[in-house]
Design a protein around this motif. Structure first.
Motif, short mmCIF file in Angstrom:
data_model
loop_
_atom_site.label_atom_id
_atom_site.label_comp_id
_atom_site.label_asym_id
_atom_site.label_seq_id
_atom_site.Cartn_x
_atom_site.Cartn_y
_atom_site.Cartn_z
N GLY A 122 1.05 -1.42 -0.10
CA GLY A 122 -0.07 0.10 0.28
C GLY A 122 1.06 1.33 -0.13
O GLY A 122 0.81 2.57 -0.42
N ILE A 123 2.12 1.59 1.08
CA ILE A 123 2.52 2.18 1.01
C ILE A 123 3.65 2.84 -0.69
O ILE A 123 3.33 3.83 -1.39
N ALA A 124 3.98 1.94 -1.19
CA ALA A 124 5.07 1.40 -1.95
C ALA A 124 3.94 2.12 -3.21
O ALA A 124 4.06 3.20 -4.13
N ALA A 125 2.48 1.35 -3.59
CA ALA A 125 2.04 2.03 -4.37
C ALA A 125 1.33 3.51 -4.14
O ALA A 125 1.47 4.17 -5.42
N ALA A 126 1.15 4.10 -3.07
CA ALA A 126 0.66 5.11 -2.69
C ALA A 126 2.09 6.03 -3.36
O ALA A 126 1.39 7.21 -3.88
N TRP A 127 2.96 5.83 -2.92
CA TRP A 127 4.03 6.30 -2.76
C TRP A 127 4.63 6.49 -4.27
O TRP A 127 4.59 8.26 -5.27
N SER A 128 4.12 5.66 -4.88
CA SER A 128 4.68 6.21 -6.63
C SER A 128 3.57 6.32 -7.11
O SER A 128 3.89 7.35 -8.27
N MET A 129 2.97 6.45 -6.82
CA MET A 129 1.38 7.53 -7.30
C MET A 129 1.57 8.65 -7.67
O MET A 129 0.79 9.47 -8.45
N THR A 130 1.98 8.89 -6.30
CA THR A 130 1.63 10.68 -5.69
C THR A 130 3.22 11.10 -6.32
O THR A 130 2.85 12.45 -6.07
N HIS A 131 3.99 10.08 -6.07
CA HIS A 131 5.50 11.02 -6.44
C HIS A 131 6.46 10.60 -7.80
O HIS A 131 6.94 11.76 -7.61
N PHE A 132 6.06 10.48 -8.57
CA PHE A 132 6.21 10.00 -9.60
C PHE A 132 5.26 9.90 -11.19
O PHE A 132 4.31 9.77 -10.98
N ARG A 133 6.18 10.22 -11.62
CA ARG A 133 5.48 10.19 -13.13
C ARG A 133 5.92 9.14 -13.67
O ARG A 133 7.81 9.41 -14.17
N PHE A 134 5.09 8.05 -13.98
CA PHE A 134 5.51 7.18 -15.03
C PHE A 134 4.17 6.60 -16.41
O PHE A 134 3.13 6.92 -15.66
N PRO A 135 5.21 5.98 -16.85
CA PRO A 135 4.01 5.23 -18.47
C PRO A 135 3.28 3.73 -17.67
O PRO A 135 4.00 3.62 -17.29
N GLY A 136 1.70 4.28 -17.59
CA GLY A 136 0.99 3.32 -16.95
C GLY A 136 0.76 4.01 -15.74
O GLY A 136 0.30 2.86 -14.86
N LYS A 137 0.34 5.53 -15.47
CA LYS A 137 0.72 5.33 -14.16
C LYS A 137 -1.37 5.40 -13.60
O LYS A 137 -1.40 4.31 -13.07
N ALA A 138 -1.62 5.90 -14.50
CA ALA A 138 -3.64 5.67 -14.53
C ALA A 138 -3.74 3.93 -14.73
O ALA A 138 -4.08 3.81 -13.83
N LEU A 139 -2.94 3.13 -15.67
CA LEU A 139 -3.63 2.10 -14.80
C LEU A 139 -2.91 1.26 -14.14
O LEU A 139 -4.22 0.46 -13.35
N LEU A 140 -2.50 1.57 -13.47
CA LEU A 140 -1.40 1.24 -12.00
C LEU A 140 -2.80 1.65 -11.47
O LEU A 140 -3.66 0.84 -10.73
N GLY A 141 -4.08 3.34 -11.34
CA GLY A 141 -4.38 3.31 -10.71
C GLY A 141 -6.00 2.29 -10.86
O GLY A 141 -6.26 2.23 -9.38
N ALA A 142 -6.25 2.22 -11.54
CA ALA A 142 -7.10 0.98 -11.81
C ALA A 142 -7.04 -0.01 -11.45
O ALA A 142 -7.73 -0.86 -11.01
N LEU A 143 -5.66 -0.76 -11.77
CA LEU A 143 -5.10 -1.68 -10.94
C LEU A 143 -5.10 -2.30 -9.58
O LEU A 143 -6.26 -3.25 -9.12
N ILE A 144 -5.07 -1.01 -8.81
CA ILE A 144 -5.56 -1.05 -7.49
C ILE A 144 -6.81 -0.89 -6.97
O ILE A 144 -7.46 -2.15 -6.51
N ASP A 145 -7.96 -0.56 -7.94
CA ASP A 145 -8.92 -0.90 -7.51
C ASP A 145 -10.38 -2.32 -8.08
O ASP A 145 -10.82 -2.44 -7.97
N LEU A 146 -8.84 -2.93 -8.46
CA LEU A 146 -9.56 -4.28 -9.37
C LEU A 146 -10.31 -5.43 -8.15
O LEU A 146 -11.54 -5.72 -8.48
N PRO A 147 -9.90 -5.04 -7.13
CA PRO A 147 -10.12 -6.31 -6.47
C PRO A 147 -11.71 -5.47 -5.84
O PRO A 147 -12.74 -6.82 -5.58
N PHE A 148 -11.47 -4.45 -5.82
CA PHE A 148 -13.12 -3.68 -5.15
C PHE A 148 -14.18 -4.25 -6.72
O PHE A 148 -15.15 -4.01 -6.24
N SER A 149 -14.05 -3.97 -8.04
CA SER A 149 -14.93 -4.14 -8.82
C SER A 149 -15.19 -5.57 -8.88
O SER A 149 -15.72 -5.99 -9.88
N VAL A 150 -13.94 -6.66 -9.06
CA VAL A 150 -14.39 -8.34 -9.13
C VAL A 150 -14.97 -8.85 -7.57
O VAL A 150 -14.66 -8.41 -6.42
#
Lengths: 288, 332
Positions: A84-112
């Motif tokens: 959780g900390i690693a994901a939140a850190w990379s989501m908020t501190h870095f810009r990288f390709p596929g960032k939006a995808l990572l955000g969506a993937l984190i939510d996957l377990p909520f929607s499946v």
């Protein structure tokens, strides 16, 4: 802000009535949908008296289910803290390709659906699954063991901590971390001295939510459990099994234990909030 | 010196003891309604094995719908023995090579140590006056039966209804299909397993009649008092033969082949047959039914071999994807 500074258009009495109605409505809902069912669990569990209740809890099946539930949570929650900390850190501190995808993937377990989450693991690690033959050749069993319960639980609880942290870390920005680095702090030093104190309340809420869900998860674990009593049945599974065995008192006794674990978690959260209320008020959003 | 000798002797004695009282663990993967039965069987078997061989046997149990359990064993649930609701589920495991395809020849009576049949459970006083199969499709009657896709008991229910319509004078395939289709129009909910369906009927109070294993009906009567529910035996029903088998590949890997075989053979002994009868399964040994004191009503039954060939054929015809049940089940 003070309530008396709001200009009052309505006459006082009708406002009172409205207040009262709203409060009654909220309390009524809470009573009907939260407190009544919770009370039922304990009433049903104690229906045949305290000795029967204690007897039902002292059965080996209940105790091993409790041990397994706590063990699964004790493994899944810390791993999810790291993720959780690693994901939140990379989501908020870095810009990288596929960032939006990572955000969506984190939510996957909520929607499946949790059942699908369980099936995914069976399809991956089951004897007929992708890695099944290789695992079997090496004598490793994952599905229908406690390992599978941990994996399924981790999948289900993955978003809880990251989702608590991301909005907060976004709002806080990284100015203070940058200042720490400029002043010569190392990476870990910066994390433990600056970042962790800033996020600890959100992290705590995330951990509590994650823990509550980890202990209560039913759907995903029921698919990968194999239902071997005393070995792979967690408390929610034990509740269902007892109910199916016409062991009414036993089912509700285990359910009451599960409810108590939840209440302890809630109590811990309330206690910490009360202990640190001053600090919380200072950190509340909008206070700076 | 003396102390050393003594220590050595203690160690040897401990080692010998370990050799003598090995702890064996068997996993029996079973279907839903056998929980109470195997709890008793396991105790009796462990005592017998201990007396004969000195080893402690712990039999672990896993219970769920029969089809789900077969699937789990195929997916790697390490069952030493399976005790399921119908032969097709064990055939499915045999198809994956975990046991011989002619497993049914391994033990007496088609590897079914006990039998049961399909009966009706109705509410006190039988308010809908349900006596036989045609009464289930009278207007307004709600029938509770689980889903044949997941529940073994539900498949026996389905075949019992089909066989009833088939054996009537002038009965044929088309008429049987019409009857069963009409029957499923009266089913408001399809539970996943037999026990779940019993709970729906008994505890949640849904439906006017539950189509159930005789053992489930008798157990529900016992658990909830004779007055609350009444068992109705139809004019004709199916002889349900729940089979048992050693999962050879798993038992061999665990070093359990001998004890697993002994465990299943134990089911045919007078002692185990009496336990079975006590839990409302019809024993193969007639004497065991008498000693148990359970009254099994006389019922005219047909076997699966009589009308449907065997379970593989019945499965392909009725329960496979797109087969008869998919064509006439609820919603059609």
């Amino acid at each position: 802000m003070n309530a008396t500074t709001i200009p009052l258009r309505q006459p006082r009495r009708s406002r009172r009535v409205l207040h009262l109605a709203l409060i009654l409505c909220a309390v009524g809902f809470m009573g009907l949908f939260l407190i009544l069912p919770l009370a039922t669990v304990f009433v049903e569990a104690l229906r045949k008296g305290l000795p029967m209740y204690l007897d039902a809890i002292a059965q080996p099946g209940s105790l091993s289910a409790m041990r397994l539930t706590l063990w699964v949570a004790a493994v899944a929650v810390p791993l999810n803290i790291v993720f959780g900390i690693a994901a939140a850190w990379s989501m908020t501190h870095f810009r990288f390709p596929g960032k939006a995808l990572l955000g969506a993937l984190i939510d996957l377990p909520f929607s499946v659906s949790p059942v699908i989450a369980g099936l995914i693991y069976v399809l991956l690690f089951g004897a007929q699954g992708w890695f099944g033959p290789w695992l079997e050749a090496h004598g490793i069993r994952i599905i229908f063991t406690a390992t599978a319960l941990v994996l399924a639980t981790m999948f289900i609880t993955l978003p809880f901590i990251a989702r608590e942290l991301i909005p907060l870390m976004q709002a806080q920005g990284s100015d203070e971390e940058e200042a720490a680095r400029v002043l010569g702090a190392g990476g870990w030093q910066m994390f433990f001295r600056v970042t962790l104190p800033k996020i600890r309340w959100a992290l705590l809420y995330g951990v509590l939510l994650c823990n509550a869900r980890a202990m209560g998860e039913f759907g995903a674990v029921s698919v990968v459990s194999g239902m071997i009593r005393g070995l792979t049945t967690t408390m929610p599974l034990e509740v269902e099994m007892r109910y199916n065995e016409y062991d009414h008192v036993g089912a509700f006794a285990v359910a009451s234990l599960l409810a108590m674990l939840g209440l302890v978690t809630l109590g811990a959260k309330t206690f910490l909030e009360w202990r640190h209320r001053g600090e919380l008020a200072a950190h509340a959003p909008g206070s700076h | 010196m003396k102390v050393k000798t003594l220590l050595l002797m203690v160690c040897l004695a401990a080692a010998a003891n370990v050799v003598h009282a090995a702890n064996l663990t068997l996993l029996n993967v079973s279907y839903d309604p056998t929980r109470e039965l195997y709890a008793d069987i396991n105790r009796a078997f462990a005592a017998q094995w201990k007396a004969q061989h000195g080893d402690n046997v712990t039999v672990q149990m896993s219970h769920a719908g029969s089809g789900k359990q077969a699937r789990a064993v195929v997916d790697g649930l390490p069952a030493d023995v399976v005790t399921l609701a119908l032969a097709y589920d064990i055939d499915a495991i045999a198809d994956r090579g975990l046991l011989s395809k002619d497993w049914q020849q391994e033990l007496p009576d088609h590897s079914s140590p006990y039998t049961s049949t399909i009966v009706f459970l109705v509410r006190k006083g039988n308010p809908r006056n349900i006596k036989d199969w045609p009464d289930l499709i009278k207007p307004g009657v709600q029938v509770i039966t689980p889903n044949p896709k997941t529940s073994g008991g539900a498949r026996w229910n389905f075949l019992a209804a089909w066989g009833y319509a088939l054996q009537l004078p002038g009965g044929n395939e088309a008429k049987a299909r019409e009857f069963v289709k009409a029957l499923y129009r009266h089913v408001p909910v399809l539970d996943a397993g037999a026990r779940a369906a019993t709970n729906t009927f008994v505890q949640r109070g849904m439906g006017d009649v539950l189509i159930a294993w005789e053992s489930e009906a008798l157990l529900a009567q016992q658990e909830f008092g004779k007055g609350a529910f009444e068992m109705v035996v139809p004019s004709v029903s199916i002889l349900a033969e729940p089979p048992v088998a050693v999962v050879d590949a798993n038992a061999a890997r665990h070093g359990n082949a001998a004890v697993a075989k002994a465990y299943l053979e134990f089911l045919y002994t007078p002692q185990a047959q009496a336990i079975g009868a006590k839990h409302f399964y019809r024993p193969r040994l007639a004497a065991a039914a008498q000693t148990s004191g359970v009254h099994f009503p006389a019922v005219k039954t047909f076997t699966i071999r009589q009308w449907f060939g065997d379970w593989r054929q019945a499965h392909a015809k009725f329960f496979a994807d797109g087969a008869v049940f998919d064509q006439i089940g609820p919603g059609h």
